[in-house]
Write an enzyme that holds these catalytic residues in place. Structure first.
Site, PDB file in Angstrom:
ATOM      1  N   HIS A 272       0.835  -1.201   0.000  1.00 41.86           N
ATOM      2  CA  HIS A 272       0.000   0.000   0.000  1.00 41.86           C
ATOM      3  C   HIS A 272       0.873   1.256   0.000  1.00 41.86           C
ATOM      4  CE1 HIS A 272      -2.784  -3.055   1.622  1.00 41.86           C
ATOM      5  NE2 HIS A 272      -3.709  -2.326   1.021  1.00 41.86           N
ATOM      6  N   ASP A 344      -4.486  -5.998  -7.935  1.00 43.75           N
ATOM      7  CA  ASP A 344      -4.669  -5.277  -6.686  1.00 43.75           C
ATOM      8  C   ASP A 344      -4.851  -3.804  -7.049  1.00 43.75           C
ATOM      9  OD1 ASP A 344      -4.847  -4.770  -3.973  1.00 43.75           O
ATOM     10  OD2 ASP A 344      -3.041  -5.893  -3.449  1.00 43.75           O
TER      11      ASP A 344
END
Length: 445
Positions: A272, A344
């Site tokens: 992230h 993702d």
């Protein structure tokens, strides 16, 4: 009226026989639900796109150089209903189906409605900041579906509902323990029940896709992002319980998305925030990380999420999520996976701090991805959509390559008989009682 025939597609869609395809087409035409098949653009033919059922080697070839499909006479004479649906779609509608996007706020705001009604995105993902109480969540999912009226296919309404710390549902629902807690019980039947209960929970508030199970093996104790999201440190345990959870979700009619291929369990960086790098060889991955995913493929997994991790010994330039080597050659080629591949979130630090978002969008489609997850900001959805449209128009991506992905997407929506029908505010008493009874062995005193 439903967008697609109500006949349940029991077999994995790329492997269906022509007889079944012809029968489905007859049922669909009889139902009067199918659109006009004469408005197709580009290279669409009356048969399923070649790469859906072609040899895995097709996924290794850059899309712009792929030869157009040559349908068999039988396929051309009796096109299957998914091909007919695809043939009636514009390029803009096809690109839209490949986008799964996040929204802002707890209501269906103007940007969310525009992405659905104008850009015709194929799916929505909701996070904790989108979720209020149960009534607010149901109102939101229903409003988003309502915005999709008139579009070619129902929305994927998706959520990350794993259990433990990755839980998005309102407090009205009984909580689920972490995968690690369930893994400590070493009970595949319990993991299967977990999948069923997760599906019942998300389905009750309007979702039809869950980004679970986690098939990562917790092999690195310093991993900042997986940890107790994994069933454990053993490939055998993760495989057995993960597949059971996947099948439990399927039994209750929710699409499971296994993640994070090729394996996020040995990273020491949170993708992230930054781009993780794993210096493992193909042989090393085959001995551990790949095992749960290979098992899922054997069990006909509907969808696989690919991680943003750089494997320099496999592809020194692009992370797994953008790599033809890792998606095209290995996942689709060596492993023979012919289902839906989802990235993702492309707005994570691993991508946007190291790559251009528009270029990443093009690269992942060329690599073999079908759905691009763009979880944050309207401007990012716009940039990705524009990049894909421009790449088809300038010939970098062939329209036949787009058709391959959209065929898979439409087939998956048909398999689960998705609709945009509103859900009623659920009574959770029975479900919560079942969750509480199931979780007792996994709650520490």
């Amino acid at each position: 009226m439903k967008w697609f025939s109500r006949q349940k597609i029991k077999n994995k869609y790329p492997r269906r026989s022509l007889l079944l395809l012809a029968a489905s087409a007859c049922l669909l035409l009889a139902s009067g639900c199918e659109g006009n098949g004469n408005s197709a653009q580009g290279s669409t033919t009356g048969s399923a796109p070649a790469a859906v059922s072609a040899s895995p080697a097709a996924a290794q070839t850059p899309a712009a150089t792929e030869a157009p499909a040559t349908p068999s006479p039988a396929a051309s004479a009796t096109p299957d209903p998914i091909s007919r649906k695809l043939a009636g779609m514009t390029l803009e509608e096809k690109i839209g189906q490949m986008l799964l996007v996040g929204i802002q706020g707890k209501t269906a705001g103007a940007e969310a409605r525009k992405m659905i009604a104008e850009d015709k995105v194929g799916g929505i993902i909701l996070y904790s900041n989108n979720v209020g109480n149960l009534k607010e969540l149901v109102q939101l999912t229903n409003a988003l579906k309502q915005s999709n009226a008139g579009n070619p296919a129902p929305l994927f309404m998706s959520v990350d509902q794993e259990g433990g710390k990755v839980s998005r549902l309102p407090d009205d629902y009984a909580t689920f323990p972490s995968n690690a807690a369930v893994g400590s019980g070493d009970n595949a039947a319990a993991a299967g029940t977990m999948g069923e209960l997760l599906a019942r929970a998300v389905k009750s508030s309007g979702f039809n896709m869950d980004f679970a199970p986690v098939l990562d093996i917790n092999s690195n104790p310093d991993n900042p992002v997986i940890g107790d999201r994994s069933f454990g440190s053993s490939a055998e345990l993760v495989t057995r319980l993960g597949i059971a959870e996947m099948q439990g979700l399927e039994r209750e009619g929710v699409i499971p998305v296994v993640k994070h291929y090729p394996g996020h369990g040995d990273t020491s960086v949170d993708s992230h925030l930054e781009l993780p790098v794993i210096n493992k060889t193909e042989a090393q991955l085959a001995e551990l990380e790949w095992l749960p995913f290979q098992a899922a493929i054997r069990e006909k997994a509907d969808a696989v999420m690919v991680a943003h991790i750089l494997y320099p010994k496999l592809d020194p330039d692009k992370p797994a999520s953008l790599s033809q080597v890792i998606i095209g050659q290995q996942l689709r080629g060596q492993m023979g996976y012919d289902g839906v591949v989802i990235t993702d979130d492309l707005t994570m630090g691993a991508i946007v701090k190291n790559y251009s978002l528009p270029a990443a969008a093009v690269d992942t489609v060329l690599a073999g991805s079908d759905i691009l997850l763009v979880a944050h900001e309207y401007k990012n959805e716009q940039a990705v959509r524009t990049a894909l449209l421009d790449s088809v128009k300038n010939g970098k991506i062939s329209e036949s390559r787009i058709d391959e992905s959209v065929y898979r997407i439409l087939a998956l929506k048909a398999k689960y008989q998705l609709t945009d029908e509103a859900v009623s505010l659920p009574d959770l008493a029975g479900l919560n009682s079942d969750i509480q009874a199931w979780r007792k062995p996994f709650i520490r005193k």
